[in-house]
Design an enzyme around this catalytic site. Sequence first.
Site, PDB file in Angstrom:
ATOM      1  N   ASN A 223       5.598  24.244 -15.187  1.00  0.00           N
ATOM      2  CA  ASN A 223       4.518  24.418 -16.174  1.00  0.00           C
ATOM      3  C   ASN A 223       4.918  25.320 -17.349  1.00  0.00           C
ATOM      4  OD1 ASN A 223       4.546  26.618 -14.492  1.00  0.00           O
ATOM      5  ND2 ASN A 223       2.355  26.608 -14.036  1.00  0.00           N
TER       6      ASN A 223
ATOM      7  N   ASP B  22       6.395  24.452  -6.904  1.00  0.00           N
ATOM      8  CA  ASP B  22       5.022  24.962  -6.794  1.00  0.00           C
ATOM      9  C   ASP B  22       3.962  23.859  -6.885  1.00  0.00           C
ATOM     10  OD1 ASP B  22       6.007  27.477  -6.526  1.00  0.00           O
ATOM     11  OD2 ASP B  22       5.100  28.316  -8.333  1.00  0.00           O
TER      12      ASP B  22
ATOM     13  N   GLY C  13       4.853  29.977  -4.043  1.00  0.00           N
ATOM     14  CA  GLY C  13       3.635  29.494  -4.699  1.00  0.00           C
ATOM     15  C   GLY C  13       3.093  30.652  -5.501  1.00  0.00           C
ATOM     16  N   ARG C  14       3.606  30.773  -6.723  1.00  0.00           N
ATOM     17  CA  ARG C  14       3.318  31.924  -7.589  1.00  0.00           C
ATOM     18  C   ARG C  14       1.815  32.112  -7.801  1.00  0.00           C
ATOM     19  NH1 ARG C  14       6.697  33.240 -12.352  1.00  0.00           N
ATOM     20  NH2 ARG C  14       7.658  31.196 -12.141  1.00  0.00           N
TER      21      ARG C  14
ATOM     22  N   GLY D  50       0.127  22.629  11.542  1.00  0.00           N
ATOM     23  CA  GLY D  50      -0.927  22.961  12.509  1.00  0.00           C
ATOM     24  C   GLY D  50      -1.358  24.414  12.486  1.00  0.00           C
ATOM     25  N   ALA D  51      -1.362  25.031  11.308  1.00  0.00           N
ATOM     26  CA  ALA D  51      -1.728  26.460  11.213  1.00  0.00           C
ATOM     27  C   ALA D  51      -3.193  26.679  11.589  1.00  0.00           C
ATOM     28  CB  ALA D  51      -1.481  26.957   9.798  1.00  0.00           C
TER      29      ALA D  51
ATOM     30  N   VAL E 184      14.983  30.432   0.438  1.00  0.00           N
ATOM     31  CA  VAL E 184      15.522  29.388   1.321  1.00  0.00           C
ATOM     32  C   VAL E 184      14.764  28.073   1.087  1.00  0.00           C
ATOM     33  CG1 VAL E 184      14.058  29.794   3.367  1.00  0.00           C
ATOM     34  CG2 VAL E 184      16.409  29.081   3.677  1.00  0.00           C
TER      35      VAL E 184
END
EC number: 2.7.1.11
Length: 322
Positions: A103, A127, A170-171, A185-186, A253
């Site tokens: 972006n 992102d 994910g800023r 599955g969180a 990573v």
Amino acid sequence: MKKIAVLTSGGDAPGMNAAIRAVVRLGIASGLEVIGTNNGYSGLIAGEFRPLGARDVSGIIQSGGTILGSSRSAEFETESGRQKALDNLVKSGIEALVVIGGNGSQTGAHLLNEMGFPVVGIASTIDNDLYGTDQSIGVDTALNIVLEAIDRIKVTATSHHRAHIVETMGRSHGYLALTAGICGGAEFIVIPEVEVEPKQIAQVIEETYARGKSHCLIVVAEGAYWNATRLQEHFKENASLGFSIRTTILGHVQRGGAPTAFDRMLGTRIGVAAVKELVSGRAGSLLGLACGEIAATPYADVVTNLKKLDLSVLDTAEKLAR
Ligand SMILES: Nc1ncnc2c1ncn2[C@@H]1O[C@H](COP(=O)(O)OP(=O)(O)O)[C@@H](O)[C@H]1O
Ligand SMILES: O=P(O)(O)OC[C@H]1O[C@](O)(COP(=O)(O)O)[C@@H](O)[C@@H]1O
Ligand SMILES: [Mg+2]
């Protein structure tokens, strides 16, 4: 049009090389000379250009990163920096530019295009926060890396009956955390778009154990206020909660993997479309994926709209993890 340039900018994303390869090879096949710019907008300001032939992009489709190098250039955010970049392009006889990036990069590309220089963009950022594309290059690979990590963490969390916090990149956008949380599955997902309090998380952990589960996985996006570091500190200071908790920050990573088939294909398809756009005499737009097709979105729309995240799935995800 005879001569075009290509650059990669912002955080690298697996599949950028596939896009570079497609731009170079289809550019040459269309009778164009293709020039590579080193290190994103910094290289554009410094005039670091090199011709790219078909052999220069051999053996790169399977590699993560970018053979051109990337950068974050504060100077390009200034008018004088962009003027230097424009002067270098004109001086080198380059007639159009392909910007592969996220972006921020596409905002810069829009400003350059507004100065009268033809630019097209290729949507590329792990992102997935770029308006004008359903999915950006690199997202699929990063997601798969996150999931491999989550699957492994779950194994050891289960053995030790622990709660485990996993932080994704994910800023300011929760796409990676939300999608990885669902696929992994969180039991709880924390994203910048939705406010939470640590006591909600503590309650989820307690309820998870009460339901007979032997682990509790919490996926958080780095851009959320309650990121892994803050949560870890908070829970350390409130040790009387009665559960054992560990934290893993996945970090870079996630960005360095070999591109998946999806990202190689996406990079290739968008790279091809970018060259076709310029050959047809069009510019000033971002090329991305819309309902399975490659589509162009005018830069004016790209820079004035925010990419939305489907938050309805957050609630469903938590129900599915019960
Ligand atoms: N508002 C802006 N105006 C001009 N250039 C910008 C702007 N925002 C970002 N850029 C340029 O794009 C580069 C990459 O942006 P960044 O946000 O870091 O990555 P990404 O493109 O991956 O989102 C910045 O370092 C800067 O040179
Ligand atoms: O590699 P850096 O410069 O530390 O930047 C880290 C940031 O880059 C990203 O990996 C990708 O962001 P961009 O695509 O906007 O560059 C973010 O998730 C993260 O916050
Ligand atoms: Mg970005």
